[in-house]
Design an enzyme around this catalytic site. Structure first.
Site, PDB file in Angstrom:
ATOM      1  N   THR A   7       0.836  -1.193   0.000  1.00 25.70           N
ATOM      2  CA  THR A   7       0.000   0.000   0.000  1.00 25.70           C
ATOM      3  C   THR A   7       0.873   1.245   0.000  1.00 25.70           C
ATOM      4  OG1 THR A   7      -1.666   1.224   1.279  1.00 25.70           O
ATOM      5  CG2 THR A   7      -0.138  -0.100   2.542  1.00 25.70           C
ATOM      6  N   ASN A   9      -0.215   3.686   1.731  1.00 26.16           N
ATOM      7  CA  ASN A   9      -0.704   4.297   2.970  1.00 26.16           C
ATOM      8  C   ASN A   9      -0.208   3.512   4.194  1.00 26.16           C
ATOM      9  OD1 ASN A   9      -2.195   5.152   5.142  1.00 26.16           O
ATOM     10  ND2 ASN A   9      -4.191   4.832   4.190  1.00 26.16           N
ATOM     11  N   LYS A  12      -2.459   1.993   7.029  1.00 30.22           N
ATOM     12  CA  LYS A  12      -3.173   0.718   6.858  1.00 30.22           C
ATOM     13  C   LYS A  12      -2.410  -0.435   7.509  1.00 30.22           C
ATOM     14  CE  LYS A  12      -5.982   1.184   2.719  1.00 30.22           C
ATOM     15  NZ  LYS A  12      -6.161   0.794   1.317  1.00 30.22           N
ATOM     16  N   ASP A  65      -8.825  -3.025  -1.650  1.00 32.75           N
ATOM     17  CA  ASP A  65      -9.427  -1.956  -2.442  1.00 32.75           C
ATOM     18  C   ASP A  65     -10.834  -1.749  -1.902  1.00 32.75           C
ATOM     19  OD1 ASP A  65      -9.326  -0.039  -4.378  1.00 32.75           O
ATOM     20  OD2 ASP A  65      -9.924  -1.355  -6.013  1.00 32.75           O
ATOM     21  N   SER A  66     -11.235  -0.491  -1.737  1.00 34.83           N
ATOM     22  CA  SER A  66     -12.582  -0.208  -1.215  1.00 34.83           C
ATOM     23  C   SER A  66     -13.268   0.826  -2.080  1.00 34.83           C
ATOM     24  CB  SER A  66     -12.543   0.369   0.197  1.00 34.83           C
ATOM     25  OG  SER A  66     -11.496  -0.133   0.929  1.00 34.83           O
ATOM     26  N   GLY A 141     -12.782  10.726   3.635  1.00 35.75           N
ATOM     27  CA  GLY A 141     -13.495  10.397   2.394  1.00 35.75           C
ATOM     28  C   GLY A 141     -14.991  10.680   2.470  1.00 35.75           C
ATOM     29  N   TYR A 142     -15.789   9.670   2.151  1.00 37.33           N
ATOM     30  CA  TYR A 142     -17.250   9.833   2.068  1.00 37.33           C
ATOM     31  C   TYR A 142     -17.947   9.746   3.431  1.00 37.33           C
ATOM     32  CZ  TYR A 142     -16.239   9.149  -2.856  1.00 37.33           C
ATOM     33  OH  TYR A 142     -15.719   9.279  -4.116  1.00 37.33           O
ATOM     34  N   LYS A 162     -17.418   2.548  14.194  1.00 38.83           N
ATOM     35  CA  LYS A 162     -17.352   2.412  12.730  1.00 38.83           C
ATOM     36  C   LYS A 162     -16.764   1.045  12.351  1.00 38.83           C
ATOM     37  CE  LYS A 162     -15.371   4.200   8.492  1.00 38.83           C
ATOM     38  NZ  LYS A 162     -14.438   5.104   7.830  1.00 38.83           N
ATOM     39  N   HIS A 167     -17.638  -1.838   6.275  1.00 34.76           N
ATOM     40  CA  HIS A 167     -17.196  -2.754   5.220  1.00 34.76           C
ATOM     41  C   HIS A 167     -15.812  -3.320   5.527  1.00 34.76           C
ATOM     42  CE1 HIS A 167     -15.999   1.331   4.667  1.00 34.76           C
ATOM     43  NE2 HIS A 167     -15.235   1.106   3.612  1.00 34.76           N
TER      44      HIS A 167
END
Ligand code: IMP
Length: 185
Positions: A7, A9, A12, A65-66, A141-142, A162, A167
């Site tokens: 990754t 990042n 992670k 991957d998300s 993000g979202y 969360k 997910h």
């Protein structure tokens, strides 16, 4: 057992270490570029990514991957979630959803793991809705425009809550089950 987390990042890697440390698996960060193919399915992106890494001789690794898939937008932004977030962002999604009654959406996270010559691919999901406006300061993000319970956004709940419904949390649970089963063989 050591697994390389491929990754860009490093955050992670720490998360994976926390979630799999008790299974005796050590996570190590690796930044190895590989081509991400364009397709509408996360699983396909992950499977092809794993093939590309294996063809470079790599073994014992994790990639993921998300994305957020909005029902009324036929699954958009889906596999393009990172790009859409960087460009039009949450305001862009809210504009596309103006006047749309069907607010259903699902976050998906696909994790691919190459371990001892075995391939494990799991996909976790979190269904919810797109709110009418962004709310909350937490997360990324979202998160401000997505709600799993139709009341609070992901940016309004804490990380622990969360992770218990998200997910990513779901995908990690599935991967833990598969890795435990593998260890018992
Ligand atoms: P990645 O594959 O985990 O890097 O996620 C791709 C993109 O999907 C991110 O850049 C975010 O825009 C979005 N995304 C993935 N997971 C989440 C989440 O838990 N909350 C909000 N946005 C997310």
């Amino acid at each position: 057992m050591r697994l390389k987390v491929i990754t860009s990042n490093p955050g992670k890697v720490e998360e994976y270490q926390r979630m799999f440390g008790d299974l005796g698996i050590e996570m190590e960060h690796a930044r190895i570029p590989y081509d991400e193919i364009q397709t509408s399915e996360l699983e396909e992106v992950v499977r092809k990514g794993m093939d590309a890494l294996r063809s470079q001789g790599l073994k014992d690794f994790i990639i993921d991957d998300s994305g957020m898939f909005v029902d009324a937008l036929k699954g958009f932004p889906g596999v393009y979630s990172a790009y859409v977030q960087k460009t039009v962002g949450n305001d862009g999604i809210l504009t596309l959803m103006e006047g749309v009654e069907d607010r259903g959406a699902v976050f998906k996270c696909c994790i691919g793991c190459d371990i001892d010559g075995e391939t494990i691919i799991v996909t976790g999901e979190c269904p919810g809705v797109i709110l009418k406006e962004g709310r909350g300061e937490k997360g990324f993000g979202y998160d401000p425009i997505f709600s799993h319970d139709g009341k609070r956004s992901f940016a309004e709940i804490g990380l622990e809550e969360k992770n218990s419904v998200s997910h990513r949390g779901d995908a990690v649970k599935l991967l833990r089950e598969r890795l435990k089963a593998l260890a018992d063989l």
